[in-house]
Scaffold this active site. Structure first.
Site, short mmCIF file in Angstrom:
data_model
loop_
_atom_site.label_atom_id
_atom_site.label_comp_id
_atom_site.label_asym_id
_atom_site.label_seq_id
_atom_site.Cartn_x
_atom_site.Cartn_y
_atom_site.Cartn_z
N ASP A 32 0.88 -1.16 0.00
CA ASP A 32 0.00 0.00 0.00
C ASP A 32 0.93 1.23 0.00
OD1 ASP A 32 -2.31 1.67 0.40
OD2 ASP A 32 -1.72 1.80 2.52
N ASP A 34 0.03 5.18 0.91
CA ASP A 34 -0.13 6.13 2.03
C ASP A 34 -0.02 5.40 3.37
OD1 ASP A 34 -0.76 8.89 1.06
OD2 ASP A 34 -2.30 7.80 -0.07
N ASN A 66 -5.76 2.50 -2.70
CA ASN A 66 -7.16 2.89 -2.83
C ASN A 66 -7.30 4.37 -3.17
OD1 ASN A 66 -8.23 0.39 -2.40
ND2 ASN A 66 -9.05 0.81 -0.36
N ASN A 67 -6.20 5.09 -3.16
CA ASN A 67 -6.24 6.53 -3.46
C ASN A 67 -6.48 6.71 -4.97
OD1 ASN A 67 -5.61 9.21 -4.05
ND2 ASN A 67 -4.24 9.35 -2.29
N HIS A 195 -9.60 9.80 5.57
CA HIS A 195 -8.14 9.79 5.45
C HIS A 195 -7.56 10.82 6.41
CE1 HIS A 195 -8.53 7.41 1.81
NE2 HIS A 195 -9.51 8.23 1.46
N LYS A 226 -9.27 -2.25 -2.49
CA LYS A 226 -9.13 -3.12 -1.32
C LYS A 226 -10.27 -2.85 -0.34
CE LYS A 226 -5.23 -1.04 -0.94
NZ LYS A 226 -3.99 -0.45 -0.41
N ASP A 251 -1.05 -0.57 6.02
CA ASP A 251 -1.18 0.12 7.33
C ASP A 251 -2.62 0.13 7.83
OD1 ASP A 251 -1.91 2.12 5.28
OD2 ASP A 251 -2.07 3.47 7.00
MG LIG Z 1 -2.60 3.26 3.65
#
Ligand SMILES: [Mg+2]
Length: 312
Positions: A32, A34, A66-67, A195, A226, A251
């Site tokens: 991932d 971020d 996922n961003n 976020h 995800k 994370d």
């Molecule tokens: Mg993340």
């Protein structure tokens, strides 16, 4: 399920030789972004070196995010700007890219998609050749136009919801109307509820907008990002990927780790982002069904913990 590896214990804190053994047993590492390899505009210390060394050791590295706010070509620039010198566009799988791939290759959309989203989503749809309904927001503000009489396009065959800082009641109203047609597909880029921003602030994520539309339409969105398996299938359709030889590093327990569990991957939680060790323990100790799938197999403080194992 991978989340229950190790006799259902999970949450094993890895050190030194254990990290080396784990990496030796895997051929593919999915990160991932971020909270794992960077936080906003700052790379996590050591992360660029970890990515380079994994590649030098013959591992294949992929980035699953996922961003949806930027297209893949912008991600390449960000990787480069943050010191990741050898990341290729083909290694980056964002929820925007995968949503476009789904509409083109799986749904084989015959018609237009109505988008609640941002430029990252628009660009990926454009690159995939998926027709998007061009919205004229100025026209919506013309005198006499309201929720009672705004025009609807009969060619809209899908609604896609992502992160949208320009989300409006009008967009929600239109999307709800399109979804009255049960043939109209309902997709969400990702389920992320929020976020973290700096200074203790948060921003609502795509999941919060999707929830609004799910309520208004009484329908459930198909989630592309995800923890849905589709992102892994998207990678696997382009690269030969054996789940047993793949590692997911993330994370966020409810997206990254659950994604790994859903796809049969070994999972590592890093503590440089959203989720905490205490939250992981709560999932581990919970008796509720499904909660164990959010338990990471392993935990490290940071991806920098991989460095020592790779430098030897
Ligand atoms: Mg993340």
């Amino acid at each position: 399920m991978a989340g229950a590896v190790g006799g259902g214990r999970g949450c094993v804190t890895l050190r030194g030789a254990q990290i080396r053994d784990l990496l030796d047993s895997k051929h593919n590492v999915l990160f991932d972004c971020d909270g794992v390899i960077w936080n906003g505009e700052a790379a996590v210390t050591g992360a660029p070196e970890v990515v380079s060394l994994l590649k030098q050791r013959g591992k294949r590295v992929f980035f699953v995010t996922n961003n949806c706010t930027r297209p893949r070509e912008n991600y390449v620039q960000k990787f480069s700007r943050l010191g990741f010198t050898d990341v290729a566009e083909e290694e980056i799988f964002s929820s925007a890219y995968c949503s476009a791939a789904y509409l083109r290759d799986v749904a084989r959309l015959q018609g237009k998609v109505f988008v609640i989203g941002c430029s990252g989503v628009m660009k990926e749809l454009q690159d995939a050749g998926v027709p998007v309904l061009e919205e004229d927001e100025a026209a919506d503000r013309e005198p006499g136009i309201s929720i009672y009489n705004y025009p609807l396009d009969p060619d809209v065959k899908a609604v896609l919801v992502g992160y949208d800082e320009n989300f409006t009641f009008m967009k929600l109203a239109k999307a709800s109307c399109y979804l009255m047609n049960s043939e109209c597909l309902f997709l969400a880029t990702d389920p992320d509820p929020w976020h973290p921003l700096r200074g203790g602030r948060i921003t609502p994520g795509s999941g919060s907008l999707t929830a609004a539309l799910e309520t208004a339409s009484s329908r459930k969105a198909t989630v592309i990002g995800k923890p849905s398996r589709f992102m892994f299938e998207c990678i696997a359709s382009q690269f030969d990927l054996d789940p047993d030889r793949s590692l997911m590093v993330g994370d966020r327990l409810e997206t990254d780790i659950l994604f790994g569990s859903n796809c049969g991957l070994s999972t590592v939680l890093t503590l440089t982002g959203v989720s905490t060790l205490e939250e992981a323990h709560r999932y581990r100790d919970s008796e509720e069904p499904g909660q164990k799938d959010c338990v990471p197999d392993y935990v490290v403080e940071s991806v920098a913990d991989f460095l020592e194992a790779l430098e030897e």
